[in-house]
Design a protein around this motif. Structure first.
Motif, PDB file in Angstrom:
ATOM      1  N   ASN A 150      25.454 -44.135   3.120  1.00 48.50           N
ATOM      2  CA  ASN A 150      26.008 -44.182   1.695  1.00 48.50           C
ATOM      3  C   ASN A 150      25.499 -45.194   1.068  1.00 48.50           C
ATOM      4  O   ASN A 150      24.857 -46.367   1.493  1.00 48.50           O
ATOM      5  N   SER A 151      25.202 -45.098  -0.103  1.00 49.88           N
ATOM      6  CA  SER A 151      24.590 -45.906  -1.310  1.00 49.88           C
ATOM      7  C   SER A 151      25.621 -46.875  -1.477  1.00 49.88           C
ATOM      8  O   SER A 151      26.863 -46.858  -1.296  1.00 49.88           O
ATOM      9  N   VAL A 152      25.250 -48.166  -1.930  1.00 52.10           N
ATOM     10  CA  VAL A 152      26.251 -49.303  -2.459  1.00 52.10           C
ATOM     11  C   VAL A 152      25.828 -49.824  -3.837  1.00 52.10           C
ATOM     12  O   VAL A 152      24.715 -50.094  -3.735  1.00 52.10           O
ATOM     13  N   LYS A 153      26.842 -49.834  -4.585  1.00 54.90           N
ATOM     14  CA  LYS A 153      26.612 -50.235  -5.922  1.00 54.90           C
ATOM     15  C   LYS A 153      27.262 -51.739  -6.243  1.00 54.90           C
ATOM     16  O   LYS A 153      28.274 -52.002  -5.761  1.00 54.90           O
ATOM     17  N   THR A 154      26.413 -52.631  -6.750  1.00 56.26           N
ATOM     18  CA  THR A 154      26.725 -54.061  -6.798  1.00 56.26           C
ATOM     19  C   THR A 154      26.566 -53.881  -8.440  1.00 56.26           C
ATOM     20  O   THR A 154      25.428 -54.031  -9.055  1.00 56.26           O
ATOM     21  N   VAL A 210      24.155 -56.003 -15.606  1.00 56.78           N
ATOM     22  CA  VAL A 210      23.233 -55.454 -14.284  1.00 56.78           C
ATOM     23  C   VAL A 210      23.919 -54.709 -13.185  1.00 56.78           C
ATOM     24  O   VAL A 210      24.905 -55.447 -12.566  1.00 56.78           O
ATOM     25  N   THR A 211      23.596 -53.762 -12.974  1.00 56.49           N
ATOM     26  CA  THR A 211      24.118 -53.020 -11.991  1.00 56.49           C
ATOM     27  C   THR A 211      22.672 -52.496 -10.972  1.00 56.49           C
ATOM     28  O   THR A 211      21.915 -52.139 -11.290  1.00 56.49           O
ATOM     29  N   TRP A 212      23.098 -52.790  -9.617  1.00 55.79           N
ATOM     30  CA  TRP A 212      22.025 -52.411  -8.630  1.00 55.79           C
ATOM     31  C   TRP A 212      22.851 -51.555  -7.639  1.00 55.79           C
ATOM     32  O   TRP A 212      23.808 -51.747  -7.188  1.00 55.79           O
ATOM     33  N   VAL A 213      21.891 -50.249  -7.234  1.00 59.61           N
ATOM     34  CA  VAL A 213      22.247 -49.427  -6.368  1.00 59.61           C
ATOM     35  C   VAL A 213      21.338 -49.444  -5.193  1.00 59.61           C
ATOM     36  O   VAL A 213      20.209 -48.971  -5.510  1.00 59.61           O
ATOM     37  N   ILE A 214      21.835 -49.750  -4.014  1.00 58.85           N
ATOM     38  CA  ILE A 214      20.905 -49.814  -2.838  1.00 58.85           C
ATOM     39  C   ILE A 214      21.289 -48.680  -1.752  1.00 58.85           C
ATOM     40  O   ILE A 214      22.427 -48.358  -1.761  1.00 58.85           O
ATOM     41  N   HIS A 215      20.334 -47.888  -1.495  1.00 55.08           N
ATOM     42  CA  HIS A 215      20.438 -46.761  -0.438  1.00 55.08           C
ATOM     43  C   HIS A 215      19.402 -46.655   0.521  1.00 55.08           C
ATOM     44  O   HIS A 215      18.482 -47.349   0.582  1.00 55.08           O
ATOM     45  N   LYS A 216      19.588 -45.892   1.522  1.00 53.23           N
ATOM     46  CA  LYS A 216      18.748 -46.196   2.755  1.00 53.23           C
ATOM     47  C   LYS A 216      17.743 -45.238   2.631  1.00 53.23           C
ATOM     48  O   LYS A 216      16.659 -45.128   3.614  1.00 53.23           O
ATOM     49  N   GLY A 217      17.261 -44.422   1.552  1.00 47.98           N
ATOM     50  CA  GLY A 217      16.505 -43.431   1.640  1.00 47.98           C
ATOM     51  C   GLY A 217      14.884 -43.740   1.237  1.00 47.98           C
ATOM     52  O   GLY A 217      14.797 -44.843   0.861  1.00 47.98           O
ATOM     53  N   ASP A 218      14.241 -42.940   1.128  1.00 53.68           N
ATOM     54  CA  ASP A 218      12.713 -43.029   0.678  1.00 53.68           C
ATOM     55  C   ASP A 218      12.407 -43.110  -0.899  1.00 53.68           C
ATOM     56  O   ASP A 218      13.445 -42.723  -1.679  1.00 53.68           O
ATOM     57  N   HIS A 219      11.471 -42.625  -1.102  1.00 55.36           N
ATOM     58  CA  HIS A 219      10.874 -42.776  -2.728  1.00 55.36           C
ATOM     59  C   HIS A 219      11.504 -41.319  -3.220  1.00 55.36           C
ATOM     60  O   HIS A 219      10.619 -40.170  -2.982  1.00 55.36           O
ATOM     61  N   ASN A 220      12.508 -41.358  -3.922  1.00 55.45           N
ATOM     62  CA  ASN A 220      13.173 -39.986  -4.086  1.00 55.45           C
ATOM     63  C   ASN A 220      14.273 -40.293  -5.104  1.00 55.45           C
ATOM     64  O   ASN A 220      15.110 -41.209  -4.767  1.00 55.45           O
ATOM     65  N   PRO A 221      14.167 -39.596  -6.546  1.00 54.04           N
ATOM     66  CA  PRO A 221      15.249 -39.854  -7.478  1.00 54.04           C
ATOM     67  C   PRO A 221      16.632 -39.249  -7.230  1.00 54.04           C
ATOM     68  O   PRO A 221      17.401 -39.496  -8.145  1.00 54.04           O
ATOM     69  N   SER A 222      16.554 -38.133  -6.219  1.00 54.42           N
ATOM     70  CA  SER A 222      17.786 -37.509  -6.078  1.00 54.42           C
ATOM     71  C   SER A 222      18.513 -37.563  -4.874  1.00 54.42           C
ATOM     72  O   SER A 222      18.891 -36.772  -4.085  1.00 54.42           O
ATOM     73  N   GLN A 223      18.845 -38.916  -4.414  1.00 51.56           N
ATOM     74  CA  GLN A 223      19.491 -39.356  -3.142  1.00 51.56           C
ATOM     75  C   GLN A 223      20.866 -38.894  -3.407  1.00 51.56           C
ATOM     76  O   GLN A 223      21.366 -38.869  -4.652  1.00 51.56           O
ATOM     77  N   THR A 224      21.342 -38.664  -2.345  1.00 46.69           N
ATOM     78  CA  THR A 224      22.769 -38.275  -2.543  1.00 46.69           C
ATOM     79  C   THR A 224      23.536 -39.045  -1.357  1.00 46.69           C
ATOM     80  O   THR A 224      22.829 -39.568  -0.399  1.00 46.69           O
TER      81      THR A 224
END
Ligand SMILES: *[C@@H]1O[C@H](CO)[C@@H](O)[C@H](O)[C@H]1NC(C)=O
Ligand SMILES: *[C@@H]1O[C@H](CO)[C@@H](O)[C@H](O)[C@H]1NC(C)=O
Length: 286
Positions: free
Chosen positions: A236-240, A251-265
Motif C-alpha cells: 500500500n501507498s503511504v501519504k504524508t 506539500v503532500t507526498w505519496v510513496i508506493h512500492k511500484g515501478d514507473h506507472n501513473p496508475s498504481q493501486t
C-alpha cells in the motif's frame, strides 16, 4: 484629522483584502460567449507551430469562474492520448489523468502536445507555450485566476515541476507523478503547493530524484522536513501531509512500492489512487 483618515483608509484596505481573499478572481473571458470549444487548436510559439486540445465542462457556464488544469503527457505520449486515456493495466493513465471524471463541471482542461513527443523546454520554449496558453484561454473562457493547476506523469511531471519553478505566482498547485528534472527549473525559489507521488521501484526516474524535487518545495514552502523518509506500507501507498508549511502552500507526498506507472493501486483496489489524491489536493483551494 490626517491620522484619522489614515486609520479609515487602513480599515478599508483590511476589508478589501479580506474580500479579495474569498472572492474568485475572474478572467477576461468571464461573461463572454465562449470562443474556444472542446477541440484541437494550433498556436505559434517562438515561430513554431504548437498543438493543444481544449476540454470544457459539458455544462460550461460563462459566468462561473472555473479551475484551469494543465495535463502534460509522458515521453512518447500525445495530447490525444491524454484525452483518450490509455490502458491502465499497461502503464497508461485514465483520460485527463482521471481528473475530468472527478471535476463535476468545475474545471477546464488544457492538454498541450509536446515537440518530439516531449517537454525538453529548450530555451524555455515550453514555458512560453504555457504562458501563451494561459493568456489565450483566459481571454476566451471564464477562469478563476487563483485556481490554475498543472499535472503530469514522468516527462509530464517534469513539465509541471518546471512550471512550479518558473511561474510560482501563476500556478496555484502542481501534482508531479513519478517525475524527474527533465524540463529544467528556471527560478525555483518561491513557494508553490506541491503534490508528489513516486514508486520506490521506479526503474526509469529513480525515487531519490522525486524526493529531491519534493524537498525543494518542502523548503520553499517552509514545511518541516520529515525524518526518517516515509516508506510504503507493504503493497500500500503511504501519504504524508507535511506540517508547518506557509498558509496556502501545502506539500503532500505519496510513496508506493511500484515501478514507473501513473496508475498504481493499493491492494484490494482496482482504482488508481493518483486521480483522487490529485483532485483532493487541487480542490482544497477555493
Ligand atoms: C455536481 O455539481 C452539482 C451542481 O453544483 C451539484 O448539485 C452536485 O451535487 C454535484 N455532484 C457531485 C457528485 O458532487
Ligand atoms: C538517481 O537518478 C539520478 C539522476 O539520473 C542519478 O544522478 C542518481 O545517481 C540516481 N540515484 C540512484 C540511487 O540510483
Amino acid at each position: 484629522m490626517a491620522r484619522r483618515s489614515n486609520a479609515i483608509l487602513g480599515l478599508a484596505l483590511v476589508v478589501l483584502t479580506a474580500i479579495g481573499a474569498v472572492m474568485a478572481e475572474k478572467s477576461a473571458g468571464c461573461g463572454k460567449e465562449p470562443t474556444i470549444k472542446s477541440q484541437q487548436y494550433t498556436m505559434t510559439v517562438n515561430g513554431k507551430s504548437r498543438q493543444y486540445i481544449m476540454k470544457l465542462p459539458d455544462r460550461y457556464d460563462k459566468d462561473t469562474p472555473h479551475k484551469l488544469i494543465f495535463t502534460w503527457h509522458q515521453r512518447g505520449g500525445s495530447a490525444q492520448k491524454i484525452v483518450n486515456g490509455e490502458n491502465i493495466n499497461q502503464g497508461g493513465a485514465l483520460p485527463y489523468y482521471g481528473l475530468n471524471a472527478l471535476a463535476n463541471n468545475t474545471a477546464i482542461f488544457v492538454v498541450p502536445n509536446g515537440l518530439n513527443s516531449g517537454w525538453a523546454n529548450s530555451g524555455g520554449e515550453d514555458i512560453t507555450f504555457f504562458d501563451q496558453l494561459v493568456k489565450t484561454v483566459e481571454d476566451a473562457l471564464c477562469v478563476d485566476t487563483n485556481l490554475r493547476f498543472s499535472t503530469g506523469f514522468s516527462y509530464g511531471g517534469a513539465m509541471s515541476y518546471a512550471v512550479a519553478c518558473a511561474r510560482p505566482k501563476v500556478i496555484r498547485a502542481v501534482a508531479v507523478l513519478s517525475g524527474g528534472v527533465l524540463s529544467g527549473c528556471s527560478g525555483g525559489n518561491d513557494p508553490v503547493a506541491y503534490y508528489g507521488q513516486h514508486g520506490t521501484s521506479d526503474s526509469v526516474l529513480n525515487v531519490s530524484g522525486g524526493r529531491q524535487m519534493r524537498d525543494k518545495f518542502v523548503k520553499n514552502n517552509g514545511c518541516t522536513p520529515v525524518s526518517p523518509e516515509p516508506q510504503p506500507n507493504g503493497a500500500n501507498s503511504v501519504k504524508t501531509v507535511y506540517k508547518g508549511c506557509k498558509e496556502g502552500y501545502p506539500v503532500t507526498w505519496v510513496i508506493h512500492k511500484g515501478d514507473h506507472n501513473p496508475s498504481q493501486t493499493d491492494s484490494g483496489s482496482s482504482t488508481p489512487f493518483a486521480p483522487k489524491n490529485t483532485w483532493d489536493f487541487f480542490s482544497q483551494f477555493t
